[in-house]
Design an enzyme around this catalytic site. Structure first.
Site: not given
Ligand code: PAF
Length: 284
Positions: A30, A32, A36-37, A149, A185
């Protein structure tokens, strides 16, 4: 790294990659983005030749009164980070493309989608299941990477692909933490300095309780003590549960790998975290 915003452009790009014999990994986000991403993107790269990152702030997984309006959005910054991390494609659909007029389908799940997060956030997993089913079907990737997470979400997504025969392998990525233990987060950005200083206690209490359970301490009093510690330290305790690590059914014994999962309220921010509770069963 290109950006596409429609399902047809996404599919065209992936078809071309497939024609070249390339495998594809999807990292749903989503936005931001934080470390972690970026770890999810690195894991995706280790699993497939090409990596697609989706960026979609899914309105259907936010309840009334939740933070949809203030959720941090900065596509240009996210795109730069993805590019630097080596992603090959950004898929950033508009809400109208994801949910066009007349959209009338919701993917509802029982089992692992009940309790814990669902108790405080009714409708959350219906929103997650609907958008994740769409993203997986739109991309048709070989694998998709989800962070531990959001452990309940990970188990829900595993159930979703099994139940709907979606041929995308789900890869779990370990939680990335700050040096003081706080799980990374996007919502940590909401914490003021005082709250930020209090936040790591969530992980510390979970770790202490998991270690006590693994050492054979009585489960009921161990969990009660941990609940009291979290309730005293934070503004509210939403839940602390010991669950089976695969099914999320309630755990009472150390016969299988388990998980301690918790959510607390800290000011206006909801923090979630989880840790493993190792099984006492010795490998044969
Ligand atoms: O974990 C997230 O960022 C969201 O729940 C996801 C998996 C992208 C679905 O919108």
């Amino acid at each position: 790294m290109r950006t596409v915003r429609t399902v047809s452009d996404l599919r065209q790009t992936l078809q071309a990659w497939r024609a070249d014999g390339d495998s594809v990994a999807l990292v749903p986000t989503m936005g931001a983005l934080h470390d972690g991403h970026l770890a999810l993107i690195r894991i995706a790269q280790s699993q497939a030749r090409r990596t697609v990152v989706s960026l979609f702030v899914n309105p259907r997984q936010f309840g009334a009164g939740e933070d949809l309006a203030r959720y941090p959005r900065d596509e240009a910054r996210d795109a730069t980070l993805m590019r630097e991390a080596g992603a090959n494609l950004l898929y950033a659909p508009e809400p109208e493309a994801m949910y066009p007029a007349g959209f009338a389908t919701t993917v509802a799940m029982e089992g692992p989608a009940q309790g814990m997060e669902a108790d405080t956030r009714p409708g959350f997993f219906a929103g997650v299941c609907t958008v994740v089913a769409k993203l997986l079907l739109q991309a048709g990737a070989d694998c998709a990477v989800f962070g531990e997470k959001d452990y309940q979400q990970l188990i829900v997504v595993r159930r979703l692909v099994a139940d709907l025969d979606i041929e995308t392998r789900i890869v779990a990525a370990p939680t990335v933490r700050e040096t003081d233990g706080l799980a990374r987060s996007s919502r940590n950005a909401y914490l003021d300095p005082g709250e930020r200083a209090r936040a790591p206690r969530l992980h510390a209490v979970l770790q202490e309780a998991a270690a006590a359970l693994a050492a054979g301490a009585p489960p009921a009093s161990t969990l009660d003590d941990a609940r009291r510690a979290l309730g005293d330290h934070f503004d509210a305790l939403h839940y602390l549960e010991w669950r089976d690590g695969e099914t999320l059914e309630r755990a009472t014994l150390l016969d299988r790998p388990g998980r301690l999962l918790a959510a607390v309220q800290l000011g206006t921010t909801r923090l979630i975290d989880n840790v493993a509770v190792p099984s006492a069963r010795k490998a044969a």
